[in-house]
Design a protein around this motif. Sequence first.
Motif, PDB file in Angstrom:
ATOM      1  N   LYS A  97       0.832  -1.197   0.000  1.00  0.00           N
ATOM      2  CA  LYS A  97       0.000   0.000   0.000  1.00  0.00           C
ATOM      3  C   LYS A  97       0.873   1.256   0.000  1.00  0.00           C
ATOM      4  O   LYS A  97       0.589   2.212  -0.713  1.00  0.00           O
ATOM      5  CB  LYS A  97      -0.920  -0.053   1.218  1.00  0.00           C
ATOM      6  N   GLN A  98       1.916   1.247   0.794  1.00  0.00           N
ATOM      7  CA  GLN A  98       2.790   2.427   0.841  1.00  0.00           C
ATOM      8  C   GLN A  98       3.540   2.612  -0.471  1.00  0.00           C
ATOM      9  O   GLN A  98       3.793   3.747  -0.880  1.00  0.00           O
ATOM     10  CB  GLN A  98       3.739   2.325   2.029  1.00  0.00           C
ATOM     11  N   TYR A  99       3.875   1.515  -1.159  1.00  0.00           N
ATOM     12  CA  TYR A  99       4.494   1.637  -2.477  1.00  0.00           C
ATOM     13  C   TYR A  99       3.502   2.276  -3.445  1.00  0.00           C
ATOM     14  O   TYR A  99       3.849   3.187  -4.189  1.00  0.00           O
ATOM     15  CB  TYR A  99       4.961   0.274  -2.987  1.00  0.00           C
ATOM     16  N   ASP A 100       2.267   1.808  -3.420  1.00  0.00           N
ATOM     17  CA  ASP A 100       1.232   2.371  -4.294  1.00  0.00           C
ATOM     18  C   ASP A 100       1.024   3.858  -4.024  1.00  0.00           C
ATOM     19  O   ASP A 100       0.894   4.653  -4.951  1.00  0.00           O
ATOM     20  CB  ASP A 100      -0.102   1.644  -4.113  1.00  0.00           C
ATOM     21  N   ASP A 101       0.970   4.228  -2.754  1.00  0.00           N
ATOM     22  CA  ASP A 101       0.702   5.618  -2.361  1.00  0.00           C
ATOM     23  C   ASP A 101       1.937   6.509  -2.416  1.00  0.00           C
ATOM     24  O   ASP A 101       1.846   7.709  -2.150  1.00  0.00           O
ATOM     25  CB  ASP A 101       0.120   5.664  -0.947  1.00  0.00           C
ATOM     26  N   ASN A 102       3.105   5.921  -2.744  1.00  0.00           N
ATOM     27  CA  ASN A 102       4.377   6.642  -2.786  1.00  0.00           C
ATOM     28  C   ASN A 102       4.699   7.295  -1.434  1.00  0.00           C
ATOM     29  O   ASN A 102       5.128   8.432  -1.360  1.00  0.00           O
ATOM     30  CB  ASN A 102       4.407   7.678  -3.918  1.00  0.00           C
ATOM     31  N   THR A 103       4.476   6.518  -0.370  1.00  0.00           N
ATOM     32  CA  THR A 103       4.778   6.957   0.996  1.00  0.00           C
ATOM     33  C   THR A 103       5.692   5.928   1.676  1.00  0.00           C
ATOM     34  O   THR A 103       5.470   5.550   2.822  1.00  0.00           O
ATOM     35  CB  THR A 103       3.493   7.166   1.820  1.00  0.00           C
ATOM     36  N   LEU A 104       6.690   5.472   0.952  1.00  0.00           N
ATOM     37  CA  LEU A 104       7.563   4.397   1.436  1.00  0.00           C
ATOM     38  C   LEU A 104       8.276   4.729   2.736  1.00  0.00           C
ATOM     39  O   LEU A 104       8.571   3.836   3.529  1.00  0.00           O
ATOM     40  CB  LEU A 104       8.589   4.040   0.363  1.00  0.00           C
ATOM     41  N   GLU A 105       8.551   5.999   2.973  1.00  0.00           N
ATOM     42  CA  GLU A 105       9.261   6.378   4.202  1.00  0.00           C
ATOM     43  C   GLU A 105       8.487   5.942   5.448  1.00  0.00           C
ATOM     44  O   GLU A 105       9.085   5.690   6.491  1.00  0.00           O
ATOM     45  CB  GLU A 105       9.548   7.885   4.238  1.00  0.00           C
ATOM     46  N   LYS A 106       7.177   5.793   5.343  1.00  0.00           N
ATOM     47  CA  LYS A 106       6.373   5.347   6.491  1.00  0.00           C
ATOM     48  C   LYS A 106       6.631   3.880   6.832  1.00  0.00           C
ATOM     49  O   LYS A 106       6.358   3.450   7.944  1.00  0.00           O
ATOM     50  CB  LYS A 106       4.888   5.541   6.198  1.00  0.00           C
ATOM     51  N   GLY A 107       7.148   3.111   5.881  1.00  0.00           N
ATOM     52  CA  GLY A 107       7.343   1.680   6.088  1.00  0.00           C
ATOM     53  C   GLY A 107       8.726   1.280   6.545  1.00  0.00           C
ATOM     54  O   GLY A 107       9.015   0.093   6.711  1.00  0.00           O
ATOM     55  N   ARG A 108       9.613   2.222   6.793  1.00  0.00           N
ATOM     56  CA  ARG A 108      10.985   1.908   7.191  1.00  0.00           C
ATOM     57  C   ARG A 108      11.033   0.992   8.412  1.00  0.00           C
ATOM     58  O   ARG A 108      11.854   0.094   8.503  1.00  0.00           O
ATOM     59  CB  ARG A 108      11.756   3.222   7.442  1.00  0.00           C
ATOM     60  N   GLY A 109      10.133   1.161   9.343  1.00  0.00           N
ATOM     61  CA  GLY A 109      10.130   0.373  10.566  1.00  0.00           C
ATOM     62  C   GLY A 109       9.803  -1.097  10.373  1.00  0.00           C
ATOM     63  O   GLY A 109      10.019  -1.909  11.271  1.00  0.00           O
ATOM     64  N   LEU A 138      18.442   0.946   0.904  1.00  0.00           N
ATOM     65  CA  LEU A 138      17.457   0.291   0.040  1.00  0.00           C
ATOM     66  C   LEU A 138      16.232   1.170  -0.145  1.00  0.00           C
ATOM     67  O   LEU A 138      15.727   1.315  -1.256  1.00  0.00           O
ATOM     68  CB  LEU A 138      17.054  -1.072   0.601  1.00  0.00           C
ATOM     69  N   MET A 139      15.745   1.779   0.940  1.00  0.00           N
ATOM     70  CA  MET A 139      14.586   2.669   0.843  1.00  0.00           C
ATOM     71  C   MET A 139      14.836   3.804  -0.140  1.00  0.00           C
ATOM     72  O   MET A 139      13.967   4.147  -0.935  1.00  0.00           O
ATOM     73  CB  MET A 139      14.238   3.271   2.198  1.00  0.00           C
TER      74      MET A 139
END
Length: 112
Positions: free
Chosen positions: A1-13, A35-36
């Motif tokens: 979902k974060q890849y789709d929304d282009n909000t990958l920084e939220k998934g670092r954890g 990698l992020m």
Amino acid sequence: KQYDDNTLEKGRGYFADSVTMWTDGWKYHGTSDSLMKIVMKMRNTYSANKTVIAAIAPLKANDLNENWVCIWGTEYTTLKGKKDSMDIQENWRFDKNGKIDMMHSYRRKIGK
């Protein structure tokens, strides 16, 4: 979902400090922060991305004491106004802390 929304920084954890990733023709091993940055740069080339998940299967490799999740679906992308779609299959391994430390990612153009 974060890849789709282009909000990958939220998934670092969700990722371990050190990550290995294999994709079609590319291999990465290093920090999840690096990698992020690579994946975010790639994602920014798309004006739109939508992933439709068809199946998710958790797996336990008893002989290796590893936990994996396998994902199948279809990814729809728009790059410079051109729409495309691909079947995807990903395998994510989780470390003892429940963080992703390895990913295998495979894509196949639909109809090929």
